[in-house]
Every structure is written in C-alpha cells, then in structure tokens.
Design a protein around this motif. Structure first.
Motif, PDB file in Angstrom:
ATOM      1  N   GLN A  14      -1.151  -4.612  16.514  1.00 52.42           N
ATOM      2  CA  GLN A  14      -0.867  -3.371  15.653  1.00 52.42           C
ATOM      3  C   GLN A  14       0.211  -2.546  16.052  1.00 52.42           C
ATOM      4  O   GLN A  14       1.098  -2.194  15.373  1.00 52.42           O
ATOM      5  N   TRP A  18       2.828  -5.213  13.741  1.00 53.39           N
ATOM      6  CA  TRP A  18       2.586  -4.617  12.544  1.00 53.39           C
ATOM      7  C   TRP A  18       3.268  -3.456  11.972  1.00 53.39           C
ATOM      8  O   TRP A  18       3.558  -3.252  10.869  1.00 53.39           O
ATOM      9  N   VAL A  19       3.271  -2.511  13.151  1.00 49.38           N
ATOM     10  CA  VAL A  19       4.006  -1.097  12.599  1.00 49.38           C
ATOM     11  C   VAL A  19       5.675  -1.527  12.193  1.00 49.38           C
ATOM     12  O   VAL A  19       6.183  -0.736  11.818  1.00 49.38           O
ATOM     13  N   PRO A  23       6.235  -0.755   4.796  1.00 54.98           N
ATOM     14  CA  PRO A  23       5.108  -0.547   4.097  1.00 54.98           C
ATOM     15  C   PRO A  23       4.729  -1.373   2.999  1.00 54.98           C
ATOM     16  O   PRO A  23       3.617  -2.046   2.991  1.00 54.98           O
ATOM     17  N   ARG A  26       3.489  -4.683   4.493  1.00 54.27           N
ATOM     18  CA  ARG A  26       2.003  -4.532   5.167  1.00 54.27           C
ATOM     19  C   ARG A  26       1.073  -4.634   4.101  1.00 54.27           C
ATOM     20  O   ARG A  26       0.021  -5.210   4.215  1.00 54.27           O
ATOM     21  N   SER A  30      -1.923  -7.469   3.922  1.00 55.92           N
ATOM     22  CA  SER A  30      -3.232  -6.891   3.925  1.00 55.92           C
ATOM     23  C   SER A  30      -4.022  -7.229   2.983  1.00 55.92           C
ATOM     24  O   SER A  30      -5.392  -7.794   3.019  1.00 55.92           O
ATOM     25  N   LEU A  33      -4.991 -11.155   3.291  1.00 57.13           N
ATOM     26  CA  LEU A  33      -6.035 -11.029   4.323  1.00 57.13           C
ATOM     27  C   LEU A  33      -7.300 -10.913   3.592  1.00 57.13           C
ATOM     28  O   LEU A  33      -8.317 -11.687   3.507  1.00 57.13           O
ATOM     29  N   ARG A  34      -7.197  -9.997   2.710  1.00 54.22           N
ATOM     30  CA  ARG A  34      -8.467  -9.744   1.759  1.00 54.22           C
ATOM     31  C   ARG A  34      -9.006 -10.750   1.004  1.00 54.22           C
ATOM     32  O   ARG A  34     -10.258 -10.890   1.057  1.00 54.22           O
ATOM     33  N   LEU A  40     -16.842  -9.240   0.888  1.00 62.18           N
ATOM     34  CA  LEU A  40     -16.148  -7.948   0.521  1.00 62.18           C
ATOM     35  C   LEU A  40     -16.949  -6.853   0.033  1.00 62.18           C
ATOM     36  O   LEU A  40     -17.005  -5.487   0.400  1.00 62.18           O
ATOM     37  N   HIS A  44     -17.889  -3.225   1.622  1.00 60.85           N
ATOM     38  CA  HIS A  44     -17.365  -1.908   0.693  1.00 60.85           C
ATOM     39  C   HIS A  44     -18.620  -1.154   0.643  1.00 60.85           C
ATOM     40  O   HIS A  44     -18.527   0.018   1.029  1.00 60.85           O
TER      41      HIS A  44
ATOM     42  N   GLN B  22      -6.245   2.336   2.407  1.00 62.75           N
ATOM     43  CA  GLN B  22      -4.815   1.709   2.010  1.00 62.75           C
ATOM     44  C   GLN B  22      -3.943   2.667   2.567  1.00 62.75           C
ATOM     45  O   GLN B  22      -2.569   2.075   2.873  1.00 62.75           O
ATOM     46  N   VAL B  25      -3.218   1.530   5.945  1.00 56.70           N
ATOM     47  CA  VAL B  25      -2.216   0.208   6.018  1.00 56.70           C
ATOM     48  C   VAL B  25      -0.879   0.393   5.525  1.00 56.70           C
ATOM     49  O   VAL B  25      -0.029   0.145   6.486  1.00 56.70           O
ATOM     50  N   LEU B  26      -0.366   1.270   4.669  1.00 57.38           N
ATOM     51  CA  LEU B  26       0.734   1.582   4.590  1.00 57.38           C
ATOM     52  C   LEU B  26       1.661   2.340   5.650  1.00 57.38           C
ATOM     53  O   LEU B  26       2.634   1.912   5.926  1.00 57.38           O
ATOM     54  N   TYR B  27       0.956   3.203   6.196  1.00 58.14           N
ATOM     55  CA  TYR B  27       1.660   3.687   7.432  1.00 58.14           C
ATOM     56  C   TYR B  27       1.653   3.030   8.651  1.00 58.14           C
ATOM     57  O   TYR B  27       2.378   3.228   9.668  1.00 58.14           O
ATOM     58  N   GLY B  28       0.915   1.735   8.766  1.00 58.23           N
ATOM     59  CA  GLY B  28       0.955   0.926   9.920  1.00 58.23           C
ATOM     60  C   GLY B  28      -0.112   1.313  10.740  1.00 58.23           C
ATOM     61  O   GLY B  28      -0.159   0.600  12.040  1.00 58.23           O
ATOM     62  N   ALA B  29      -1.039   1.959  10.505  1.00 53.17           N
ATOM     63  CA  ALA B  29      -2.304   2.355  11.606  1.00 53.17           C
ATOM     64  C   ALA B  29      -3.590   1.398  11.381  1.00 53.17           C
ATOM     65  O   ALA B  29      -4.316   1.223  12.100  1.00 53.17           O
ATOM     66  N   ALA B  30      -3.486   0.692  10.296  1.00 45.25           N
ATOM     67  CA  ALA B  30      -4.581  -0.221  10.070  1.00 45.25           C
ATOM     68  C   ALA B  30      -4.000  -1.594   9.380  1.00 45.25           C
ATOM     69  O   ALA B  30      -2.919  -1.440   8.610  1.00 45.25           O
ATOM     70  N   THR B  31      -4.587  -2.571   9.556  1.00 47.62           N
ATOM     71  CA  THR B  31      -4.282  -3.770   9.072  1.00 47.62           C
ATOM     72  C   THR B  31      -5.149  -4.405   7.743  1.00 47.62           C
ATOM     73  O   THR B  31      -4.512  -5.085   6.977  1.00 47.62           O
ATOM     74  N   PHE B  32      -6.120  -3.473   7.492  1.00 53.80           N
ATOM     75  CA  PHE B  32      -6.898  -3.969   6.323  1.00 53.80           C
ATOM     76  C   PHE B  32      -7.880  -2.888   5.730  1.00 53.80           C
ATOM     77  O   PHE B  32      -8.272  -1.822   6.384  1.00 53.80           O
ATOM     78  N   SER B  33      -8.031  -2.979   4.377  1.00 50.67           N
ATOM     79  CA  SER B  33      -9.169  -1.955   3.799  1.00 50.67           C
ATOM     80  C   SER B  33      -9.512  -2.541   2.692  1.00 50.67           C
ATOM     81  O   SER B  33      -8.993  -3.268   2.055  1.00 50.67           O
ATOM     82  N   GLU B  34     -10.863  -2.469   2.471  1.00 44.94           N
ATOM     83  CA  GLU B  34     -11.558  -3.388   1.487  1.00 44.94           C
ATOM     84  C   GLU B  34     -11.473  -2.788  -0.008  1.00 44.94           C
ATOM     85  O   GLU B  34     -11.738  -3.336  -0.928  1.00 44.94           O
ATOM     86  N   ASP B  35     -11.165  -1.420  -0.093  1.00 43.05           N
ATOM     87  CA  ASP B  35     -11.045  -0.825  -1.290  1.00 43.05           C
ATOM     88  C   ASP B  35      -9.784  -0.018  -1.549  1.00 43.05           C
ATOM     89  O   ASP B  35      -9.121   0.139  -0.629  1.00 43.05           O
ATOM     90  N   ILE B  36      -9.716   0.583  -2.629  1.00 38.22           N
ATOM     91  CA  ILE B  36      -8.576   1.782  -2.734  1.00 38.22           C
ATOM     92  C   ILE B  36      -9.333   3.069  -3.164  1.00 38.22           C
ATOM     93  O   ILE B  36     -10.148   3.130  -3.977  1.00 38.22           O
ATOM     94  N   ASP B  37      -8.898   3.878  -2.500  1.00 34.21           N
ATOM     95  CA  ASP B  37      -9.228   5.240  -2.481  1.00 34.21           C
ATOM     96  C   ASP B  37      -8.311   6.278  -3.303  1.00 34.21           C
ATOM     97  O   ASP B  37      -6.853   6.179  -2.476  1.00 34.21           O
ATOM     98  N   ASP B  94     -12.312   3.900  -5.453  1.00 31.65           N
ATOM     99  CA  ASP B  94     -13.408   5.103  -5.117  1.00 31.65           C
ATOM    100  C   ASP B  94     -12.226   6.424  -5.332  1.00 31.65           C
ATOM    101  O   ASP B  94     -11.278   6.529  -5.005  1.00 31.65           O
TER     102      ASP B  94
END
Lengths: 52, 267
Positions: A14, A18-19, A23, A26, A30, A33-34, A40, A44, B22, B25-37, B94
C-alpha cells in the motif's frame, strides 16, 4: 544481533506501490480484484448490518 | 453499468459526493471496497433525481431500508440498493443524507476533490471529512485512517503548517507514523503539548530519554489502543438511536420491501 522488524507485506504494498498509481488505475484494479471475490454479499452485509 | 450510474447522476445534476470505501481507494489509502457509498444532498429535489436514476438503471431496494422520508434521511439513516451487472455480478449502493461526524453537505461539497476515472469525473469527499466518517466501530478502519493522514501529509509536505500538524497528530493511529512525524519535524513536536494526546507525550519522551525508549513506546501504543476503543464506542452510541428507530419501523412493517423498485419520490 539486532532484531529485524517485520513489516506486513500488505502495508508495504500500500505504501510503496499502490499510492503511486493514479486514482483511475487504483479504481480499475480494485474492481478487478472485486470480481474474484465470491462472498461479496456476505462481506457487504457484515459491514452494513453488524450483529448487535 | 456503474459508469452509466455516475453519468446519469451527473446528467441529472444530483448533488452528491463519493464517500467511505471507494473514496479511500481513490485516495490510495485502501485497495478494496465491496460497495459504493454516496452522500446525497438532503433535499427532496436531489433525492428525487437520485430515485429517478436508480429506477432507470433497474436498481432494487436491498435489506433494512427505511421509508424514503426526508425526516429519516436527515437523521442519518442509510438507504441500501442493489444492481445486477452483466455476468450475474451484482453491486451495492449505500446512500446517506447525513453521514456521521461530518457537518452539512454544502460545506463538504465545496471541499470536494474531483477524480477522473473510468466511471467519469467523480466528486469525492475531502480527506479530512473522510477521516471523520471512517472513525467507525470497525477496527480495520483505523489503519486506513492513518494511511489517509499519511497521504495528506505527503500532499502538504514540505509546507505543513502548525494547524496541519495538529490535524495530522490528532488523527494518526499507527505508532510508527507518530514516531516518524515527531522524529523528523520540529514543528510537529512544537504542537504536542497543546494537543493533550497521551500517546504523543509518550513518544516525545521516548525520543528524549533514549534509555527508556522501549517503555515509552509501549505506553504510547497502549494509549492508541485505548483511543481506538473510545472512538469505536462513540460510533456505537451514535448509531444506537438510528438502529432503534429502524427496529421500530421494521416492527410496524414500514421498511421498503426488499427487491422492490424504489418509489418515484421521497415524502
């Protein structure tokens, strides 16, 4: 001998790799990967509706 | 499909922000998220446009979704929808009108950061508001917060003001990062006393009294763990009345039926 401190691989990835993606890259990676994740819905639901 | 969803939100002129997973993810702090908020401006106009988009893309109501009433939207209830994609893949949306721990929508919207993605040009909540939203009951959100803080630090470096340092040092939950900031920045050390955060005081002592470094770092780590527990508890307290209200609505059979098409408009 000096003890070598272990760093979790994910954290290194990360911080180091990753950084450096844009955007858009990424987001694309992502969601690739999903697609590989089978449960899922469970992931969720666990996040949104935690058990009391 | 997701691209169409965001295109439709933009063309309908819905005022919204991408938040939570999400956004990290865009900022680069996580690699995955299962949904869209998303956070949608809590006005009937914006929510009616959102419903139009969801209906057009054949989105369905998902579990435990309260009635689409403006009073409930403004109280901070979450609205859950699901969509079918090609290949039987599904995705979850969500929506909130008032996420926890952040101010009003318009103030946050003014600080939005726009990202160009394959979904189009997306307004994303600012890092500092995102950090507040991520102070949840989920333990795994705290390393993500520290990542967001590190990203903000890298954005600001080398012109980090005292106010920025206050924010950085208040919101870092990784001991290694605290040590790094305080070891390398005199201006960061200068704001420690005013923050009254015990873990920072311990790290400062560790840097001065090298012989007792290990002891002080251990104490600092314990303090960080306690702070995380306090924040998790605060989040549980925040959600308690909302969950209770949701239970009452469920008991009275007022939740939106699962798998139904959402209504045409809010009331």
């Amino acid at each position: 001998m000096k003890e070598k401190k272990s760093v979790p691989i994910f954290q290194t990835y990360q911080r180091e790799i990753w950084v450096k993606f844009t955007p858009a890259q990424r987001l694309k990676r992502s969601w690739e990967l999903r697609k590989r994740i089978k449960n899922l819905k469970e992931i969720h639901d666990k996040k949104i509706f935690p058990s009391p | 499909m997701i691209k169409r969803f965001f295109q439709a939100l933009n063309s309908e002129g819905v005022l919204y922000l991408l938040i939570s997973g999400q956004a990290t993810v865009l900022y680069g702090a996580a690699t995955f998220s299962e949904d869209i908020d998303i956070w949608v401006n809590p006005t009937p106009q914006d929510w009616n446009k959102l419903l139009k988009v969801i209906r057009r893309l054949k989105g369905k109501v998902y579990k435990l979704t309260p009635p689409l009433r403006m009073d409930l939207i403004r109280k901070g209830h979450g609205y859950h929808f699901q969509f079918q994609q090609r290949g039987n893949l599904e995705w979850f949306l969500d929506v909130m009108g008032k996420p926890p721990r952040v101010g009003d929508f318009i103030s946050a919207f003014k600080k939005a950061v726009y990202h160009r993605t394959e979904w189009g040009r997306i307004p994303v909540i600012g890092i500092r508001e995102l950090v507040e939203i991520k102070k949840t009951r989920r333990l795994e959100d705290y390393p993500v917060i520290s990542n967001l803080v590190r990203i903000e630090y890298n954005n600001l470096h080398p012109s980090v003001s005292s106010q920025d340092w206050e924010w950085i040092l208040k919101n870092t939950f990784e001991i290694e990062d605290v040590i790094y900031y305080l070891s390398n920045h005199r201006r960061a050390r200068a704001v420690v006393d005013s923050l009254k955060r015990k873990c920072l005081t311990f790290v400062n002592k560790a840097l001065i009294e090298k012989r007792k470094k290990e002891f002080y770092i251990k104490e600092a780590s314990k303090q960080i763990a306690l702070e995380i527990e306090e924040l998790r508890e605060k989040d549980r307290v925040y959600w308690r009345p909302i969950i209770e209200e949701l239970r009452r609505l469920k008991k009275r059979g007022e939740l939106l039926p699962e798998n139904d098409t959402p209504p045409l408009s809010v009331c």
